[in-house]
Design an enzyme around this catalytic site. Structure first.
Site, short mmCIF file in Angstrom:
data_model
loop_
_atom_site.label_atom_id
_atom_site.label_comp_id
_atom_site.label_asym_id
_atom_site.label_seq_id
_atom_site.Cartn_x
_atom_site.Cartn_y
_atom_site.Cartn_z
N HIS A 1 -116.15 -16.09 -20.18
CA HIS A 1 -114.79 -15.13 -20.60
C HIS A 1 -114.57 -15.45 -21.99
O HIS A 1 -113.52 -16.20 -22.26
CB HIS A 1 -113.85 -15.72 -19.53
CG HIS A 1 -112.34 -14.99 -19.77
ND1 HIS A 1 -112.47 -13.51 -19.21
CD2 HIS A 1 -111.19 -15.10 -20.40
CE1 HIS A 1 -111.06 -12.97 -19.60
NE2 HIS A 1 -110.59 -13.84 -20.20
N GLU B 1 -117.10 -10.37 -22.49
CA GLU B 1 -117.45 -11.36 -21.55
C GLU B 1 -119.12 -10.84 -21.08
O GLU B 1 -119.10 -9.72 -20.39
CB GLU B 1 -116.69 -11.36 -20.43
CG GLU B 1 -115.04 -11.64 -20.78
CD GLU B 1 -114.20 -11.61 -19.38
OE1 GLU B 1 -114.69 -11.86 -18.41
OE2 GLU B 1 -113.04 -10.96 -19.68
#
Length: 251
Positions: free
Chosen positions: A122, A224
């Site tokens: 992330h 991501e």
């Protein structure tokens, strides 16, 4: 770096005048909490745990301390290796920091039954101004728009930010983030990642996050490398899967 979450908190290559990753000044550094910013590791599931089983959103990896396996240094930089076991799965994170930043997450099924695996790296990218950047490499790709009622759409041109944005793309290739305010392009290459997530909470949601200043949404964008939702990988007993992301800076 933090053993908490096998987390890259900050990274700036010596050749770059500005940091590449965004770390919230209000991040909570406490076991059981995810660190806001850097590169949280979402594992071994993405979003809610499959099958309605109890468990934290985006898995357990980002809120636990990992075991440090090794640290090595050479002319290219420093490499950390960390590991974590959860139920029948073992994760090994290899974090290589140098002129490029590479985070590689290998998952191994130690059990006797197949396991569905998903997750994400992330990455919070530090940018000058959210309304000025563009995210390229996703034009023509289908995505799930999760803002409001989840809707399947097709991306037209580069991604721009004009409000809350949360899109899960069917995409395994390279992404370029053009940041004219800092006069640079950030390049993201992926491995073992059938999904690309692009996210920014915008003003209202940012104000509701205790570990993020209200106006911080203007200074980051999340891009991501992910294995999301229906793209989950079936991992047979003894099998492994590698999910990776490499971030580099171009002028």
């Amino acid at each position: 770096m933090a053993l908490h979450g096998a987390h890259v908190m900050e990274w700036q290559p010596s050749s770059a005048p500005n940091p590449v990753l965004y770390l919230s000044p209000a991040a909570v550094l406490q076991e059981g909490k995810a660190i806001r910013g850097g590169i949280p590791i979402c594992w071994p599931w993405f979003n809610a745990r499959p099958g309605g089983q109890p468990g934290p959103s985006h898995g357990v990896a980002r809120s636990q301390f990992w075991d440090l396996v090794s640290v090595t240094e050479d002319a290219d930089g420093v490499t950390f290796v960390m590991s974590l076991v959860h139920e029948s799965l073992k994760a090994t994170a290899t974090l290589a920091l140098g002129d490029k930043l590479t985070v590689s997450l290998e998952s191994e099924n130690l059990g006797e039954e197949s396991v569905k695996l998903s997750g994400a790296l992330h990455t919070y990218l530090k940018i000058d101004e959210i309304t000025m950047i563009t995210v390229g490499g996703l034009a023509g790709r289908e995505y799930l728009d999760t803002v409001g009622t989840p809707t399947r759409r097709t991306q037209d041109g580069p991604v721009v930010f004009e409000g809350e944005l949360d899109r899960i793309f069917d995409h395994s290739g390279m992404i370029r983030v053009d940041d004219p305010g800092l006069d640079r392009v950030l390049q993201i290459e992926k491995e073992g990642s059938p999904s690309t997530v692009v996210w920014n909470p915008w003003a209202e949601k940012a104000a509701g996050l205790a570990d993020l200043p209200d106006d911080a949404f203007k200074g980051f964008a999340c891009v991501e490398a992910a294995i999301a939702n229906e793209a989950a990988v079936e991992l047979p007993p003894g099998a492994t899967h590698r999910l990776g992301t490499t971030v580099s800076v171009a002028s």
